[in-house]
Scaffold this motif. Structure first.
Motif, short mmCIF file in Angstrom:
data_model
loop_
_atom_site.label_atom_id
_atom_site.label_comp_id
_atom_site.label_asym_id
_atom_site.label_seq_id
_atom_site.Cartn_x
_atom_site.Cartn_y
_atom_site.Cartn_z
N VAL A 291 50.12 55.53 35.41
CA VAL A 291 49.74 54.26 36.04
C VAL A 291 50.75 53.94 37.14
O VAL A 291 51.88 53.53 36.86
CB VAL A 291 49.64 53.11 35.02
N LEU A 292 50.33 54.13 38.37
CA LEU A 292 51.24 53.96 39.52
C LEU A 292 51.48 52.48 39.82
O LEU A 292 52.53 52.13 40.36
CB LEU A 292 50.63 54.66 40.73
N GLY A 293 50.53 51.64 39.49
CA GLY A 293 50.74 50.22 39.74
C GLY A 293 49.47 49.43 39.62
O GLY A 293 48.43 49.95 39.21
N LYS A 294 49.60 48.14 39.99
CA LYS A 294 48.50 47.19 39.89
C LYS A 294 47.99 46.88 41.29
O LYS A 294 48.80 46.62 42.19
CB LYS A 294 48.99 45.90 39.21
N THR A 295 46.70 46.88 41.44
CA THR A 295 46.13 46.65 42.78
C THR A 295 45.63 45.21 42.92
O THR A 295 45.23 44.57 41.94
CB THR A 295 44.99 47.62 43.05
N VAL A 296 45.68 44.75 44.15
CA VAL A 296 45.36 43.35 44.45
C VAL A 296 43.91 43.04 44.11
O VAL A 296 43.00 43.83 44.39
CB VAL A 296 45.63 43.06 45.95
N THR A 297 43.69 41.86 43.53
CA THR A 297 42.36 41.38 43.18
C THR A 297 42.17 39.97 43.71
O THR A 297 43.15 39.24 43.89
CB THR A 297 42.17 41.38 41.65
N ALA A 298 40.93 39.58 43.94
CA ALA A 298 40.64 38.16 44.15
C ALA A 298 41.07 37.41 42.89
O ALA A 298 41.12 37.99 41.80
CB ALA A 298 39.14 37.97 44.38
N GLU A 299 41.40 36.14 43.04
CA GLU A 299 41.84 35.36 41.88
C GLU A 299 40.79 35.43 40.77
O GLU A 299 39.65 35.01 40.96
CB GLU A 299 42.12 33.90 42.27
N PHE A 300 41.19 35.98 39.63
CA PHE A 300 40.32 36.15 38.45
C PHE A 300 39.06 36.98 38.76
O PHE A 300 38.07 36.90 38.03
CB PHE A 300 39.91 34.79 37.86
N GLY A 301 39.09 37.75 39.83
CA GLY A 301 37.90 38.54 40.20
C GLY A 301 36.78 37.68 40.74
O GLY A 301 35.64 38.13 40.84
N LEU A 302 37.11 36.44 41.11
CA LEU A 302 36.10 35.48 41.59
C LEU A 302 36.01 35.57 43.12
O LEU A 302 35.94 36.66 43.65
CB LEU A 302 36.50 34.09 41.09
N SER A 303 36.08 34.47 43.79
CA SER A 303 35.72 34.48 45.22
C SER A 303 36.86 34.25 46.19
O SER A 303 36.64 34.19 47.40
CB SER A 303 34.62 33.44 45.46
N SER A 304 38.08 34.14 45.70
CA SER A 304 39.20 33.91 46.60
C SER A 304 40.03 35.19 46.74
O SER A 304 40.84 35.51 45.89
CB SER A 304 40.08 32.77 46.06
N PRO A 305 39.80 35.94 47.84
CA PRO A 305 40.43 37.27 47.95
C PRO A 305 41.93 37.19 48.19
O PRO A 305 42.46 36.16 48.62
CB PRO A 305 39.71 37.90 49.14
N GLY A 306 42.59 38.31 47.93
CA GLY A 306 44.02 38.43 48.22
C GLY A 306 44.26 38.81 49.66
O GLY A 306 43.39 38.65 50.52
N ALA A 307 45.45 39.35 49.93
CA ALA A 307 45.88 39.61 51.32
C ALA A 307 45.56 41.01 51.79
O ALA A 307 45.94 41.41 52.89
CB ALA A 307 47.38 39.36 51.43
N THR A 308 44.83 41.78 50.99
CA THR A 308 44.57 43.18 51.33
C THR A 308 43.72 43.31 52.60
O THR A 308 42.83 42.49 52.84
CB THR A 308 43.85 43.88 50.17
N ARG A 309 44.02 44.34 53.38
CA ARG A 309 43.29 44.62 54.62
C ARG A 309 42.58 45.97 54.54
O ARG A 309 42.96 46.83 53.75
CB ARG A 309 44.26 44.59 55.82
N ASN A 310 41.57 46.11 55.35
CA ASN A 310 40.78 47.35 55.36
C ASN A 310 41.56 48.47 56.04
O ASN A 310 41.97 48.32 57.19
CB ASN A 310 39.45 47.10 56.10
N PRO A 311 41.78 49.59 55.35
CA PRO A 311 42.58 50.69 55.94
C PRO A 311 41.97 51.25 57.21
O PRO A 311 42.69 51.85 58.02
CB PRO A 311 42.58 51.76 54.84
N HIS A 312 40.66 51.08 57.40
CA HIS A 312 40.02 51.64 58.59
C HIS A 312 40.14 50.72 59.81
O HIS A 312 39.96 51.16 60.94
CB HIS A 312 38.55 51.93 58.31
N ASN A 313 40.40 49.46 59.58
CA ASN A 313 40.62 48.50 60.65
C ASN A 313 41.23 47.26 60.02
O ASN A 313 40.55 46.50 59.32
CB ASN A 313 39.31 48.17 61.36
#
Lengths: 431, 431
Positions: free
Chosen positions: A112-134
């Motif tokens: 287990v390399l680590g924990k990946t960013v999720t929206a709060e509780f998997g609901l509708s408020s996303p985290g700070a992650t950006r799309n690697p393609h743009n």
């Protein structure tokens, strides 16, 4: 890209088990990718740079995920790393146990390399992650970190969850494979619940083969099957595909061509009369359920929740009779799935209506994923093409409940045929 | 016994809300009972002597469980108290959140007095709790502490869970009411999972009215209904009742008489042809599920688990096809419930085959509870009589899935008629 990253995970695990490859360089290659891009992509909530297998020696050598690094969406518990569910109120929380899916992956030799960013509780408020393609665009949510990390080559396999569209949507936006199994196929112990009759654990991977291999370990069953005889594919709701973006239309057309080329018989499966009721039933179920699943957060920590989450928790809870009715509708529609599929084995449908929208405050349209979450069918996002601004887009394949192995087999066929088509196109058009 | 302990919880809550009673003396009375008997009964894993409502002021005064102390089975998470799941490996663990049922009870004004002893993970290795009616005997498990605490007057309401027989059995052994709702009626977030298609939250209380009132808060719906017209009760499998102990036979006979006296029409409902297959399907499901739900504990902490738990985790896991088949059997049998009930609204059946056995290393026979856990029907243990050595015994009422309000209404009728019968008998036989 490192050479090993082009190899199927099952080959890597075999090579590590056979001693021709050690886990260390694979892990180091992942960490190098993280070092190179994490600052802007923000795919990870936590990285364990000292990650190592939980099992050793002969047990490890015999294990199917021997030494393979994985990312774990941060609404899934890990005993040796913080688990924050994407929420400030859980900052630094360390669960006492691994989730079942994490324990099963570790028992199979995964690292287990680590924990990946999720929206709060998997609901509708996303985290700070950006799309690697743009990086100006969302990666989709809520399994945003898992999708971005796999797409950026930071880790070959990642765990995600889907209640509405949280696996298929980010996979499609990030140009990778997303697999949401039949409801209940992978045990949910230790995953923060949102809606009990919808929450589903799945995987985000580079290839369908990797998804099949990884999910087989988690589901504790063989998910491979040979395809015999004529393959019958249904274009689901194709009469409305003209309303989609050019990119989505192009993806569907290319997938359609590839499946034809692969020998499939393709028919039309029109939307059922109840298609438009799916979203309302879904919303009723989620609103009723979150009033319990997030009751503690609402009672004790409301001011510290994100605005979008507070908004959802502020909606009126449906009446019990409305909730019961929505559950019954779901059952009724599931019982009608055979008619919906008709003589088709697998449906071809949009995954998303367009490439990832700009900005990271909203994570795009989940409406093409929600029906299959409510219907408990397995679904698979397969990357197909690239639209505007270098942003990828995929299509969605759907099978009957429990027919996961066939879905994945068709997914492999689609993926390999698309590759062959691209290869022959590249040959035909020399640079 | 303190006077307030004879009053229905809904009256106590109203009196506290109206200011004619304060929460403190109720709580103090509970603590006095605990001080008097806990040393021998061992019903509690943790007592919070400073327990107080989580809400205050007007919100508290308007809350349905205003100031009412409750006990919480220790496989249910609490953020302000340790949660150990009955296992040494979780000693001192403090979850980050309350379980949904605890949060909903707290939002309704309840005071969490403490955590009650459970079998390890709610499985088969019971804790040290003793039966309040005869300390040489088991209170039943796995909701042993909740049953003993309510029976000993230490707390008026307690939360329990049932996967096989963990509410109905201890309630019957301890002479109290146990209510296992329809599967899924009370949200399971924050409860340690054992088997996802079976685990059910329920309540242990002194009276059916208390069960109805408490469970209504947790299920977020009215569970009261008036009984109209002829009430039709089915004696379930009565052709085999002659094999039961004299105490169980007597309990069933008295319940039967009471229901007749209350005007019910009583018919026979023979065991269906598949009755004997229920236990095997149940065992298959549990064995498959625990290999995932307890995968972390097995992988990381096997030597520290109790012998009985290690034994269960040591059994061969069923093949996926066997598990799938057991799930399908459950669905098929649930679809046949209408035929099983026939023209009856509610079934009368044994809860346990005898009073609580001697010793506390084993917690008695769950085989009369297991069918209704697998079938997802609501069931209710109603105390009826006392057998050998002062040990109580109850009967079980069962309704169709979702017909919980009717089940509870019939339970109230049975309870009040039994009371009237006892009162008239006491008058007829002056001491």
């Amino acid at each position: 890209m490192d050479e090993w990253q082009q190899r199927p995970v099952r080959e890597l695990a075999e090579a590590i088990a056979a001693g021709t490859l050690t886990p260390a360089p694979v892990l180091q290659a992942c960490l190098r990718k993280i070092d190179a891009r994490e600052r802007t992509l923000a795919a990870w909530a936590h990285v364990n740079r000292a990650a190592a297998p939980a099992i050793r020696g002969d047990a490890l050598a015999a294990a199917p995920l021997c030494g393979i690094p994985i990312g774990v969406k941060d609404i899934i518990d890990t005993a040796d790393m913080p688990t924050c569910y994407g929420s400030a109120i859980y900052e630094g929380f360390r669960p006492a146990a691994d989730a079942a899916c994490v324990a099963l992956a570790r028992a199979a030799g995964a690292v287990v390399l680590g924990k990946t960013v999720t929206a709060e509780f998997g609901l509708s408020s996303p985290g700070a992650t950006r799309n690697p393609h743009n990086e100006a665009h969302t990666p989709g949510a809520s399994s945003s970190g898992s999708a971005a990390a796999v797409a950026a080559g930071m880790v070959p396999l990642a765990l995600g969850t889907q209640t509405g569209g949280s696996i298929i949507r980010p996979a499609s936006y990030c140009g990778i494979v997303g697999y949401k199994p039949s409801f209940g196929l992978i045990d949910r112990t230790g995953v923060k619940p949102l809606a009990h009759s919808l929450d589903t654990i799945g995987v985000l991977t580079r290839t369908v083969d990797d998804a099949q291999y990884f999910a087989g370990v988690l589901a504790r069953r063989e998910l491979a099957m040979p395809l015999h005889g004529a393959l019958r594919i249904g274009r689901y709701g194709a009469q409305h595909w003209g309303n989609l973006s050019a990119a989505a239309q192009s993806a569907l057309q290319q997938a359609d061509e590839a499946l034809l080329l692969a020998g499939a018989v393709i028919g039309e499966r029109p939307l059922p009369s109840w298609h438009d009721e799916l979203q309302a039933a879904f919303s009723t179920i989620v609103l009723w359920d979150v009033a319990a699943t997030l009751a503690f957060e609402k009672l004790q920590h409301l001011p510290r929740l994100r605005e979008e989450t507070r908004k959802v928790l502020g909606y009126d809870t449906p009446a019990p009779a409305e909730y019961d009715e929505a559950l019954i509708q779901g059952e009724t529609w599931r019982a009608a799935l055979d008619a919906l599929f008709g003589d088709c084995d697998v449906l071809l449908a949009p995954a998303v209506p367009d490439v990832a929208p700009e900005g990271i405050l909203h994570s795009g349209d989940p409406s093409y994923c929600v029906p299959w979450s409510l219907l408990h069918t397995p679904s698979l996002a397969v990357p197909v093409t690239t639209g505007a601004r270098g942003l990828p887009i995929g299509v969605q394949l759907i099978a009957r409940i429990g027919d996961d192995a066939r879905l994945l087999a068709v997914g492999r066929l689609l993926e390999s045929t698309l590759q062959a088509m691209r290869a022959s196109q590249d040959q035909a058009e020399p640079a």
